[in-house]
Design a protein around this motif. Structure first.
Motif, short mmCIF file in Angstrom:
data_model
loop_
_atom_site.label_atom_id
_atom_site.label_comp_id
_atom_site.label_asym_id
_atom_site.label_seq_id
_atom_site.Cartn_x
_atom_site.Cartn_y
_atom_site.Cartn_z
N LYS A 10 -77.89 67.17 -59.55
CA LYS A 10 -78.82 66.04 -59.66
C LYS A 10 -78.33 65.04 -60.70
O LYS A 10 -78.34 63.82 -60.46
N ARG A 11 -77.88 65.53 -61.87
CA ARG A 11 -77.40 64.64 -62.93
C ARG A 11 -76.16 63.86 -62.47
O ARG A 11 -76.01 62.68 -62.77
N ASN A 13 -75.35 63.28 -59.37
CA ASN A 13 -75.63 62.62 -58.09
C ASN A 13 -74.65 63.08 -56.99
O ASN A 13 -74.06 62.28 -56.27
#
Length: 342
Positions: A10-11, A13
């Motif tokens: 998530k961080r 992407n």
């Protein structure tokens, strides 16, 4: 709270599968993406669980090292600690551990390595030698287990990834170095004839003599263990000849140390009475008295390149077969003189 692969994805992407591939250092992922994911891992304080990963993909993250003889005997020779240092460096870069084979006799080493492989305790193997008609090499080929050889395989070399020196050329150049200094009676002190490194260096020695119009004498060829005692035994036998040599090509620095010891006991001086060119350029060559002229085969690089190639094979079973030749050079010191007729 525990940071997970999903948090890193998530961080950064990217997909979680991309994070997994970055952790495995997959060649399919671009360097730009790898940097982005690694930065996210660092920011979040994420540390991969390599044990869990190994269990999941049935990998061990361990490389097996196979010695040519019992480890306690082999490790007396500085070649092996230095080549293992190169192996360790490359393994550490890819987060692999090392496991060394043990056993006193060839059959014990073979059985131990087979157990190691069948028990899936290692992902691949590095053979630190190349022997004629090697049973273990045939087993590894037959079972399609990832392995790399340090040395030139005896058979089917084009099918086996190996890292080697041009030992034929190195043996030839070492002999030519002595011939250029006026020596005609040049002996060869090598290791076991079952090892390809000895065969190749001896072939180079023979070719240099032939090109110079010098005779090849069977009584000048000695085969002993790659140990100090081997050099001592060889030198005693050569000095007992009616027409002893004035120069030696010694296939190993540790053997050359044994040669020096015997010559000292006989009150013969190097290089005044006899000249020596040895191989490996270990610290022994530099620290001996006199310091030995020795062929530097870049031992560390042999181990490093072999490990890199093995990990590539483990990561990608379709990796092409490679033949990597590490260059050599003669390091000139004080054990060679010009022949003076007495």
């Amino acid at each position: 709270m525990t940071v997970t692969i999903k948090d890193v994805a998530k961080r950064a992407n990217v997909a979680p599968s991309t994070v997994s591939r970055v952790i495995a250092d997959s060649p399919r992922i671009s360097e730009k993406t790898k940097r982005k994911v690694r930065e996210a891992m660092k920011e979040l304080g994420y540390h991969p669980n390599f044990i869990a990963r190994s269990l999941a993909n049935q990998a061990t993250q361990v490389i097996g090292i196979v010695m040519p003889s019992a480890a306690e005997q082999a490790l007396q020779n500085p070649f092996f600690p230095e080549v293992i240092r190169g192996i360790s460096k490359a393994a550490h870069e890819k987060k692999y551990a090392l496991q060394m084979s043990t056993g006193e006799k060839e059959v014990e080493i073979y059985e131990g390595v087979v157990d190691m492989l069948q028990g899936r305790r290692v992902d691949g193997v590095i053979l630190l030698y190349s022997r004629i008609d090697d049973k273990l090499m045939k087993y590894l080929q037959k079972n399609k287990f990832p392995f790399v050889v340090i040395g030139k395989p005896h058979q089917k070399a084009e099918q086996i990834t190996h890292v080697d020196n041009d030992n034929y050329l190195a043996g030839k150049e070492a002999t030519e170095y002595l011939i250029a200094r006026g020596h005609e009676r040049i002996a060869f002190v090598g290791g076991n004839k079952q090892y390809l490194v000895t065969v190749d260096r001896l072939s180079g020695y023979e070719a240099a003599l032939k090109e110079a119009g010098l005779p090849y004498r069977e009584d000048y060829i000695m085969h002993e263990e790659f140990l100090q005692e081997g050099g001592q035994e060889a030198m005693k036998e050569l000095l007992s000849l009616a027409d002893p040599p004035t120069a030696l090509v010694v296939a190993d620095d540790l053997m050359a140390l044994g040669v020096l010891k015997t010559l000292d006991e006989m009150n013969l001086r190097v290089p005044d009475d006899i000249s020596i060119v040895s191989f490996n350029n270990t610290l022994l060559a530099e620290m001996s008295s006199p310091p030995l002229t020795s062929v530097d085969i870049h031992i560390f690089q042999l181990g490093y390149e072999a490990t890199k190639s093995l990990i590539e094979k483990i990561d990608n079973p379709n990796e092409p077969v490679k033949r990597i030749i590490i260059p050599h050079r003669i390091v000139k010191r004080f054990s060679c003189g010009y022949y003076r007729k007495k």
